[in-house]
Design a protein around this motif. Structure first.
Motif, short mmCIF file in Angstrom:
data_model
loop_
_atom_site.label_atom_id
_atom_site.label_comp_id
_atom_site.label_asym_id
_atom_site.label_seq_id
_atom_site.Cartn_x
_atom_site.Cartn_y
_atom_site.Cartn_z
N THR A 84 -20.12 146.01 -69.86
CA THR A 84 -18.97 146.50 -69.10
C THR A 84 -18.03 145.35 -68.75
O THR A 84 -16.81 145.45 -68.94
N MET A 85 -18.59 144.26 -68.26
CA MET A 85 -17.76 143.12 -67.85
C MET A 85 -17.10 142.46 -69.06
O MET A 85 -15.96 142.00 -68.98
N CYS A 86 -17.79 142.42 -70.18
CA CYS A 86 -17.21 141.86 -71.40
C CYS A 86 -16.01 142.70 -71.84
O CYS A 86 -14.95 142.16 -72.19
N GLU A 95 -14.14 144.62 -69.93
CA GLU A 95 -13.07 144.43 -68.96
C GLU A 95 -12.35 143.10 -69.18
O GLU A 95 -11.12 143.03 -69.07
N LEU A 129 -10.46 141.22 -66.14
CA LEU A 129 -11.54 140.44 -65.52
C LEU A 129 -11.52 139.03 -66.10
O LEU A 129 -11.24 138.85 -67.29
N LYS A 176 -16.48 135.36 -65.74
CA LYS A 176 -17.36 136.32 -65.06
C LYS A 176 -18.14 137.14 -66.08
O LYS A 176 -19.31 137.46 -65.87
N ALA A 177 -17.50 137.46 -67.20
CA ALA A 177 -18.21 138.17 -68.27
C ALA A 177 -19.30 137.27 -68.85
O ALA A 177 -20.41 137.72 -69.13
N ALA A 230 -22.24 137.27 -66.51
CA ALA A 230 -23.01 138.51 -66.64
C ALA A 230 -23.86 138.48 -67.91
O ALA A 230 -25.01 138.95 -67.91
#
Length: 114
Positions: A57-59, A61, A67, A71-72, A75
């Motif tokens: 999800t973070m990747c 975003e 994002l 941060k990705a 995660a």
């Protein structure tokens, strides 16, 4: 807007080791596309838990620009640790030098002078 397209946005390198049928592989991740590829196609199926879903999800975003890519990356590292994948510590990773322009192949360059 950033000078990079989302999927090629560079991140600090991280190296992950995993198991294959015939041994161990090591994969360097230096941009968001590398992270996404590993999460989708290289991740061990029996270690696709909560952390893996969060990393995916973070990747996504980060690739969409909503994002911070680091941060990705964080995660992804957390998911790799949860999956008990071997990580190479950051201080032991040598940064790759800038790529040089490709040399022309023999016979395709300039013709020799007479």
């Amino acid at each position: 807007m950033s000078q990079y397209v989302g999927e090629t946005f560079p991140i600090r390198d991280c190296l992950v080791c995993g198991e294959k049928r015939n041994g161990i592989y090591m994969r360097r991740h230096s941009n968001l596309a590398d992270l996404a590829y590993s999460l989708l196609y290289r991740w061990p199926e029996d270690h696709r838990g909560k952390e893996w879903v969060v990393a995916q999800t973070m990747c996504l975003e980060a690739m969409e620009g909503t994002l911070d890519p680091e941060k990705a990356r964080a995660a992804f590292v957390a998911a790799a640790i949860a999956a008990e994948m071997l990580m190479v510590k950051e201080e032991h990773i040598q940064q790759r030098p800038e790529r040089r322009a490709a040399k022309s192949k023999r016979g395709q360059g300039q013709s020799p002078s007479p």
